[in-house]
Write an enzyme that holds these catalytic residues in place. Structure first.
Site, PDB file in Angstrom:
ATOM      1  N   LYS A   1       7.010  29.933  42.842  1.00  0.00           N
ATOM      2  CA  LYS A   1       7.791  28.789  42.349  1.00  0.00           C
ATOM      3  C   LYS A   1       8.138  29.062  40.891  1.00  0.00           C
ATOM      4  O   LYS A   1       7.316  29.580  40.136  1.00  0.00           O
ATOM      5  CB  LYS A   1       6.943  27.521  42.487  1.00  0.00           C
ATOM      6  CG  LYS A   1       7.652  26.242  42.075  1.00  0.00           C
ATOM      7  CD  LYS A   1       6.752  25.021  42.317  1.00  0.00           C
ATOM      8  CE  LYS A   1       7.439  23.714  41.913  1.00  0.00           C
ATOM      9  NZ  LYS A   1       6.577  22.536  42.148  1.00  0.00           N
TER      10      LYS A   1
ATOM     11  N   SER B   1       8.680  18.664  44.823  1.00  0.00           N
ATOM     12  CA  SER B   1       9.544  19.503  44.017  1.00  0.00           C
ATOM     13  C   SER B   1       9.566  20.965  44.445  1.00  0.00           C
ATOM     14  O   SER B   1      10.448  21.711  44.019  1.00  0.00           O
ATOM     15  CB  SER B   1       9.093  19.425  42.552  1.00  0.00           C
ATOM     16  OG  SER B   1       7.820  20.013  42.395  1.00  0.00           O
TER      17      SER B   1
ATOM     18  N   SER C   1       4.030  17.579  45.631  1.00  0.00           N
ATOM     19  CA  SER C   1       5.061  18.620  45.675  1.00  0.00           C
ATOM     20  C   SER C   1       4.742  19.858  46.505  1.00  0.00           C
ATOM     21  O   SER C   1       5.611  20.693  46.697  1.00  0.00           O
ATOM     22  CB  SER C   1       5.407  19.067  44.261  1.00  0.00           C
ATOM     23  OG  SER C   1       6.266  18.125  43.689  1.00  0.00           O
TER      24      SER C   1
HETATM   25  N1  GLN Z   1       7.605  13.590  43.701  1.00  0.00           N
HETATM   26  C1  GLN Z   1       6.635  13.444  42.674  1.00  0.00           C
HETATM   27  C2  GLN Z   1       7.295  13.312  41.313  1.00  0.00           C
HETATM   28  O1  GLN Z   1       8.474  13.334  41.276  1.00  0.00           O
HETATM   29  C3  GLN Z   1       5.658  14.582  42.691  1.00  0.00           C
HETATM   30  C4  GLN Z   1       6.165  15.798  42.040  1.00  0.00           C
HETATM   31  C5  GLN Z   1       5.149  16.874  42.002  1.00  0.00           C
HETATM   32  O2  GLN Z   1       4.143  16.837  42.701  1.00  0.00           O
HETATM   33  N2  GLN Z   1       5.387  17.847  41.135  1.00  0.00           N
HETATM   34  O3  GLN Z   1       6.646  13.165  40.319  1.00  0.00           O
END
Ligand code: GLN
Length: 483
Positions: free
Chosen positions: A77, A152, A176
């Site tokens: 990532k 994400s 995420s």
């Molecule tokens: N969807 C969540 C956010 O927008 C989690 C994102 C993540 O785990 N990096 O914060």
């Protein structure tokens, strides 16, 4: 030769060991698939480096045989720093940033012989649940390209699901790893906070961020975790606890299903997760209803805490030291203001603004302190539950992958909390620092469904053992996207 597109790492390792395929051939084949893919799952592809390291891997296999991840293609990532390879966090702010060092996770993979094929797309600074907040454009879900892959870590999930790479690293702050794994029909593990070093991972919310693996089976997750976990003197929050053992009981466990989670869940999704619970009963486990009384506050608490931490973490991007710098500033304030206005996208700005607000004098007690108290209660709910069960089974997401654009709130005419509510089942374990994984457990209207297993702190072994036995009993993890 062409190698099976959806082979697991275990299968690749034995093909490499028997020299049925070379590491260079394996790397080339995956690079060709990446080049032919239109999912937009990669931000950077490292073709020459990958082939060169694969050549070294072949030399190693020739002399010593295959071991560890030698010759296995992986992707990282784009939140993990990679020495000499651009690391953007999918932000304009870091679009030209080439780190001088490797994240610990990246270094560990490199040392174990894995071949890095490239860096995967993501929501900017890991903020989002759909991968639509990327400076490099959205990623398509390989099961239906009109839909999002989740976020994400949407690039990592889509790449693994589409057979572009057998494994990818990802990070999970509030879901995420688990939510995109669920949307793309793959397996993903968020380890216990502290299990995997955060050194060299671009920070979003430091008390929640945790790196972990994505792959096509729980067995592969276990192997990947071995090459990620461990104490790191460069990360003071990494736990000095030794490697994940391999000894968990495989029968006779009590598996908790959460009373509060039944209420608003889509009926077909609920039925799919219920069927997964029945599989565990057939495997000799007991289903026990439990309650997590404060879970309804989890999303609100998470978005206050995560945004507050993001607002401080992202203050380092000032246009001076590194990152995007505005052209011909009038003065220092103008340099700061314009560099940040130009460098950050809409969702990141929203988090910085709400986080700064929640931390400001006069509002600190009303928002930040209250959210921290809720976080404590949510954690205590889990600790109480783990006195009567060994693991918790929950949905991973409230729906299957949604249409691109459906939940985006690009401006003030749309409500951003609709997207935030996607994280309702994943943020509780994040706030409590618990390990949790998502594995495929069904398909609805051609789209995969993920189920979540949550365990006590450092209980990865048990979660993986449960997931492995589920995958021996079912074949949902072997289903592949239609194209
Ligand atoms: N969807 C969540 C956010 O927008 C989690 C994102 C993540 O785990 N990096 O914060």
């Amino acid at each position: 030769m062409t190698f099976p597109r959806f082979a697991t790492i275990a299968e690749m390792r034995s093909a490499l060991a028997s020299k049925t395929i070379s590491a260079v051939e394996l790397a080339r084949e995956h690079l060709d698939r990446i080049a032919a893919s239109d999912l937009n799952s990669f931000v950077t592809v490292c073709e020459d480096d990958a082939v060169a390291t694969a050549r070294e891997a072949d030399g190693h296999i020739g002399r010593h045989g295959q071991s560890g991840l030698v010759g296995v293609p992986v992707a990282h990532k784009d939140v993990f720093c990679t020495a000499g390879v651009r690391t953007t966090c999918a932000s304009r702010m870091l679009a030209g940033f080439v780190p001088p060092y490797d994240a610990t996770v990246v270094a560990r993979f490199r040392d174990s012989g894995a071949i890095m094929l490239g860096k995967t797309n993501m929501d900017e600074f890991a903020m989002g649940s759909s991968n639509e907040n990327s400076h490099f454009g959205s990623v398509s879900n390989p099961w239906d390209v009109t839909r999002v892959p989740g976020g994400s870590s949407g690039g990592s999930a889509a790449a693994v699901a589409a057979g572009l790479v057998p494994a990818a690293t990802a990070t999970d702050t509030g879901g995420s790893i688990r939510q995109p794994a669920a949307f793309c029909g793959i397996s993903g593990l968020k380890p216990t906070y502290g299990r995997v070093s955060r050194y060299g991972m671009v920070a979003f919310a430091s008390s929640l961020d945790q790196g972990g693996p994505m792959a096509r089976s729980a067995e592969d997750l276990r192997l990947l975790l071995q090459h990620m976990e461990g104490h790191d003197p460069l990360d003071s929050t990494s736990a000095d606890i030794g490697p994940t053992p391999r000894e968990a009981d495989r029968v006779g466990l009590r598996i908790g299903v959460v009373r509060e989670y039944g209420r608003d869940l889509d009926a077909r999704l609920a039925a799919t997760v219920d069927e997964a619970a029945a599989v565990f009963e057939r495997l000799g486990h007991e289903r026990v209803e439990i309650s997590l009384p404060h879970t309804t506050y989890a999303t609100a608490a998470y978005y206050v805490v995560a945004s507050a931490e993001a607002s401080t973490n992202l203050s380092r991007y000032d246009g001076v030291r590194y990152g995007h710098r505005a052209e011909s500033p009038n003065d220092l304030d103008d340099l700061y203001a314009r560099s940040r206005s130009e460098g950050f996208g809409a969702e990141v700005k929203r988090r910085i603004l709400t986080g700064t607000y929640a931390l400001s004098i006069g509002y600190y007690d009303a928002y930040y302190r209250k959210a921290q108290r809720l976080r404590r209660l949510i954690r205590q709910d889990f600790l109480d539950a783990f006195r009567s069960v060994e693991a918790i089974l929950a949905p991973a997401t409230p729906s299957t992958a949604f249409e691109k654009g459906a939940l985006l709130a690009p401006d003030e005419t749309k409500d951003p909390t609709v997207m935030y509510e996607q994280d309702v089942y994943t943020v509780p374990a994040s706030l409590a620092g618990l390990p949790a994984l998502s594995i495929p457990c069904g398909i609805i209207d051609g789209l995969p469904v993920g189920m979540q297993l949550i365990g006590p702190h450092f209980g990865e072994d048990r979660l993986l053992a449960l997931a492995e036995s589920f995958q021996q009993e079912t074949d949902w993890h072997q289903r592949t996207p239609p194209r």
